[in-house]
Each structure stands twice: as C-alpha cells, then as structure tokens.
Scaffold this motif. Structure first.
Motif, short mmCIF file in Angstrom:
data_model
loop_
_atom_site.label_atom_id
_atom_site.label_comp_id
_atom_site.label_asym_id
_atom_site.label_seq_id
_atom_site.Cartn_x
_atom_site.Cartn_y
_atom_site.Cartn_z
N ARG A 71 0.83 -1.20 0.00
CA ARG A 71 0.00 0.00 0.00
C ARG A 71 0.88 1.26 0.00
O ARG A 71 1.82 1.40 0.78
CB ARG A 71 -0.88 -0.01 1.25
CG ARG A 71 -1.96 1.06 1.28
CD ARG A 71 -2.55 1.25 2.67
NE ARG A 71 -2.81 0.03 3.41
CZ ARG A 71 -3.99 -0.60 3.44
NH1 ARG A 71 -5.00 -0.12 2.75
NH2 ARG A 71 -4.14 -1.69 4.15
N GLU A 109 -8.75 -5.28 7.71
CA GLU A 109 -9.34 -4.04 7.18
C GLU A 109 -10.73 -4.30 6.61
O GLU A 109 -11.67 -3.51 6.82
CB GLU A 109 -8.44 -3.45 6.11
CG GLU A 109 -8.95 -2.14 5.55
CD GLU A 109 -8.11 -1.59 4.41
OE1 GLU A 109 -8.50 -0.53 3.85
OE2 GLU A 109 -7.07 -2.19 4.07
N ALA A 308 -4.79 -2.62 -2.80
CA ALA A 308 -4.48 -1.50 -1.91
C ALA A 308 -3.45 -0.54 -2.51
O ALA A 308 -3.49 0.66 -2.20
CB ALA A 308 -3.99 -2.02 -0.55
N ASN A 312 -6.13 3.79 -2.06
CA ASN A 312 -5.21 2.87 -1.43
C ASN A 312 -5.82 2.16 -0.22
O ASN A 312 -5.15 1.93 0.77
CB ASN A 312 -3.99 3.64 -0.94
CG ASN A 312 -3.09 4.10 -2.08
OD1 ASN A 312 -3.45 4.12 -3.24
ND2 ASN A 312 -1.90 4.50 -1.74
N ASN A 313 -7.08 1.83 -0.29
CA ASN A 313 -7.72 1.12 0.81
C ASN A 313 -8.71 0.11 0.28
O ASN A 313 -8.93 0.02 -0.94
CB ASN A 313 -8.41 2.12 1.76
CG ASN A 313 -9.41 2.99 1.04
OD1 ASN A 313 -10.31 2.49 0.36
ND2 ASN A 313 -9.29 4.31 1.16
N ASP A 315 -11.95 -0.05 1.32
CA ASP A 315 -13.13 0.54 1.96
C ASP A 315 -14.33 0.50 1.02
O ASP A 315 -14.42 1.27 0.06
CB ASP A 315 -12.79 1.99 2.35
CG ASP A 315 -13.90 2.69 3.10
OD1 ASP A 315 -15.04 2.21 3.09
OD2 ASP A 315 -13.61 3.74 3.70
#
Length: 452
Positions: A71, A109, A308, A312-313, A315
């Motif tokens: 990431r 995550e 990621a 960069n997540n 979510d």
C-alpha cells in the motif's frame, strides 16, 4: 457451529426482493438467519442495535489481498508503469510468510469495514498463505492464484510454464476448496488476455467447467493495452473470451472500462458479470466503466476496491459513494441512485459470485453475514427524514461499522476485534513489508532515502 444471536431494535435494511426496510429484531442460530423481524427476546448472545443500521455484509468482487503489503508504494503512475516498475517486482518478492501477513492485514481491514465476502486474485505463487489467513480469521473468501504463462509486453510480467500454472491451480483447489466449513472457495483466475496463452485458457476453462468454479479475469482495463490486443489478435478481450468459450454466467470480469458496444452485447447475451472498481480506475487514470448503461441493459454489476496500492484502501463505503458520484456528471443526477448502489454492494455481489441463495440479503435461511452501522456520527446527523439508503451511500464511512458477523460468528463487536490481535497484525505487516522492500531495487532505494 452452535449458539444463537439476537440483534435487537435495529433498522433492518434487508435488501430482499421486497426491498423491506423496517425497525425490528434479527435472530441468528447455528450460523443461519432464522427470523427477520422476530418477536424473540432471548438468545445466547444479545446485541443491542438501537441507533444502528442492520444489513447484509458487503461483498467485494475484485481485490488483491497479496498486494496489501505494498500500500502506498505505487502512487501517481498509470497501470503499465504501476505493474512493471512496482507491483510485479513486489509480487515476485513474496514468500508464504509475507503473503500471509499481507492477507492478515487486508482481511482485518475488510472485516472492520463491513466486508464479509471477497473475490481475490493473488499472484502466481504462495496463495496457500492467503487461504490459511482467511480460514484462521473466519473470513468468507473466494480466491485463486493468478494464472500466467507468457510475458506481457509493456508490463514485462512473467508467468510460470503452462503446465506449472495449471498444476498450481489444481493443487490449490484440492487443498483449499470447501475448507473452513465452506467459507473458503477456489476460483480459476487467468490474470488477463495478454498474460495467458490460448492453451492455458483452454485448460483453465475445462477445469472450471468440470468443477463448477467461477472464472475471474481482468478485461479492458487500460485503453492502450486493449488497443494493442485488438491489433495483435484482431479481437477485443471479450471477443477473445467468447471465442475461447469462457464468456458465460460463471465469468466475472474486473473493470470493463474499454468495452465496445459489441463487447457489452456479448456480456449481456452470455450473462457475464462485472466487478466495477471506481477508485482504482480513477487513480490509475484508466477511465470510466459505463456502469449506468450496462446496469440499464440488465447486466449484473458489483463492486470491488481492487488492490491497496491502486486505491489505497479496501473501503467498500468509499467505493459505493464514488460509484454513484462519478457517473452523475455524464449520465445525470438520477443515475446510479443510492439503492442501486446498495444492491451492487450486497445482493448483486452475491449474484456475481453465484451465491445469492446463500448471502447478500437478510432473508431467513441464508447464512448469517450481517453488519451493524452506527448512524449517529457528526458527518451523518441528523437522520430524521433522511432515506437510509442515501445515508449509507453518501454519508457513512468505514469507521461507522460497529459490528461484523460472518456465518454467525461475531468477528468485530462494537468496533473491537474478537479474534484478531491488531497489534500483532500491524507489527508483522511492518516487518514483512520491509523484508520484501529490501529484496527489490526500487524498495532498497526507497528505504535508503527515507527521512526517518
């Protein structure tokens, strides 16, 4: 699995065929949703849901758990340089320890962000580390090794031999498919048309058909690479997949940005599913998938965060918001409305995976993959008169996820993990990331120039 859970007084967003949203209780027993809107008052475990939304867990249909360790190390480049200069060297540096640490971090995550199922493409080797992480953490995962047997011009990614790539897929299938009480499944995953010989695709197709497995691949993600394929073969990605007899209802394609009208007709006619990845597509300047048009044509579209390093997540709430907003300037404010986005994140994700009889809605008899969302934050208040679908899509954040339940197991309760040592996960990820960086030239340069 045994035991029962009663979720009391939540706002139930069922995502069922009647689109029911109402306040009530939810009863889970032996990992299954037994009663939705129950009058029960007792269970082995009672979770108070006052002020919270109760809904099916999010389903992501395209991620790369093997990339989570990298990431932030591949920013501000297009997909060709992203792969050639950063991601492929880093993926090649993986061993089973580092890939397990990458998966641990990513799965934590995902769970904390309300994702309960993911379709994840790994790299060419060490995929056992990803499966073992998912099983240890109780996560519902469909994954496979990235099948590659050619060197892709431009990115210079190198695969295994045809026989090695196919043998590894078969071994992983035998080892992992159906493990974890069925939470672990294998899928056949050629990385893309430019990474695989026709022979490997044919072998992969037969293997997937014989075992009833999903077939997942990247399609029409980058304009120049898509144009090169047409010049070299005379066919687009989708035309090639149709000619290879892969285009069917078990095929899930990632991206689909540069699909032509004819490509879209193949997708619709063959029942192909699409994983829309808005954040990654924007960050890599790949373009915009014509999701509103394809949804209007009856094509099943779901959502994924992708890797990621290009997001960069992981979510899902971020993907949901962006999936709605990015299309409105082109297609109008009513396109990709909030409830449609919720469907993409839940029941459509289940349909894409061929699991809509098991997950994706709060329906009695389905597996108990359930999340609770706190709707009382500063950024989501007041809630009086606000449609709940709009509140979820446009206001809520991953930090608003209060509780995550997968298969009736409470893995995240009131924003605390129940079975994951977060400090250990973070420390191990830091250690393994540094070890991987030290084995790659770009990583060595980066470490040498760090100001800390």
């Amino acid at each position: 699995m045994s035991g029962s859970i009663l979720i009391k007084n939540g706002l139930l967003v069922t995502m069922d065929e009647n689109k029911r949203i109402f306040r009530g209780n939810l009863f889970i027993e032996d990992g299954v949703l037994r009663e939705v809107g129950t009058q029960r008052t007792y269970a082995d475990q009672v979770i108070q849901a006052d002020g919270r939304i109760v809904m099916p867990g999010f389903i992501q249909t395209h991620i790369h758990l093997c990339q989570v360790l990298f990431r932030g190390l591949a920013d501000d480049v297009d997909v060709v340089d992203w792969l050639k200069q950063r991601i492929w060297p880093f993926e090649s540096a993986h061993d089973e320890q580092s890939i397990h640490a990458s998966a641990d971090l990513g799965i934590a995550e995902l769970i904390a962000g309300g994702t309960t199922t993911a379709l994840s493409m790994e790299t060419t080797r060490h995929t056992d580390g990803v499966f073992s992480s998912a099983m240890e953490n109780g996560f519902r995962l469909i994954a496979g090794n990235a099948m590659m047997d050619t060197t892709e011009p431009g990115t210079e990614m190198q695969g295994l031999s045809t026989e090695e790539s196919m043998a590894e897929s078969k071994r992983l299938y035998r080892q992992w498919h159906g493990q974890g009480g069925g939470t672990i499944q294998y899928a056949v995953m050629p990385r893309g048309a430019r990474n695989c010989s026709p022979r490997l695709v044919e072998m992969a197709r037969r293997f997937a058909e014989e075992n009833g497995l999903l077939f997942h691949t990247h399609v029409s993600e980058n304009g120049p690479l898509s144009a090169r394929l047409v010049r070299e073969t005379g066919m687009s990605d989708m035309e090639l997949l149709e000619s290879q007899q892969v285009a069917n209802e078990r095929l899930v394609i990632a991206h689909g940005i540069w699909l032509s009208d004819h490509d879209r007709e193949i997708v619709r006619r063959r029942g192909v599913k699409i994983a829309h990845c808005p954040s990654a597509n924007m960050k890599l300047a790949s373009g915009f998938c014509k999701a509103p048009e394809m949804a209007a044509e009856g094509i099943c579209i779901s959502l994924g965060a992708d890797g990621a390093p290009c997001n960069n997540n992981l979510d899902m709430l971020n993907e949901m918001r962006l999936a709605s907003l990015i299309h409105k300037p082109r297609c109008g404010p009513k396109s990709m409305n909030a409830y449609q986005i919720l469907e993409m994140a839940t029941i459509n994700g289940a349909r894409c995976l061929g699991m809509d009889d098991k997950i994706g809605s709060l329906t009695p008899g389905k597996l108990a993959d359930v999340i609770l969302l706190d709707r009382n934050g500063l950024h989501s208040s007041p809630d009086q008169g606000v449609p709940v679908d709009s509140q979820i899509v446009y206001s809520l954040r991953s930090s608003d996820v209060d509780t995550t339940i997968i298969g009736g197991k409470v893995l995240y309760l009131h924003k605390q993990f129940t079975n994951i040592d977060m400090n250990k996960v973070l420390a191990t990820a830091q250690k393994q990331a540094r070890r991987a960086l030290e084995s790659v030239q770009f990583g060595k340069s980066l470490l040498a120039n760090l100001p800390y």
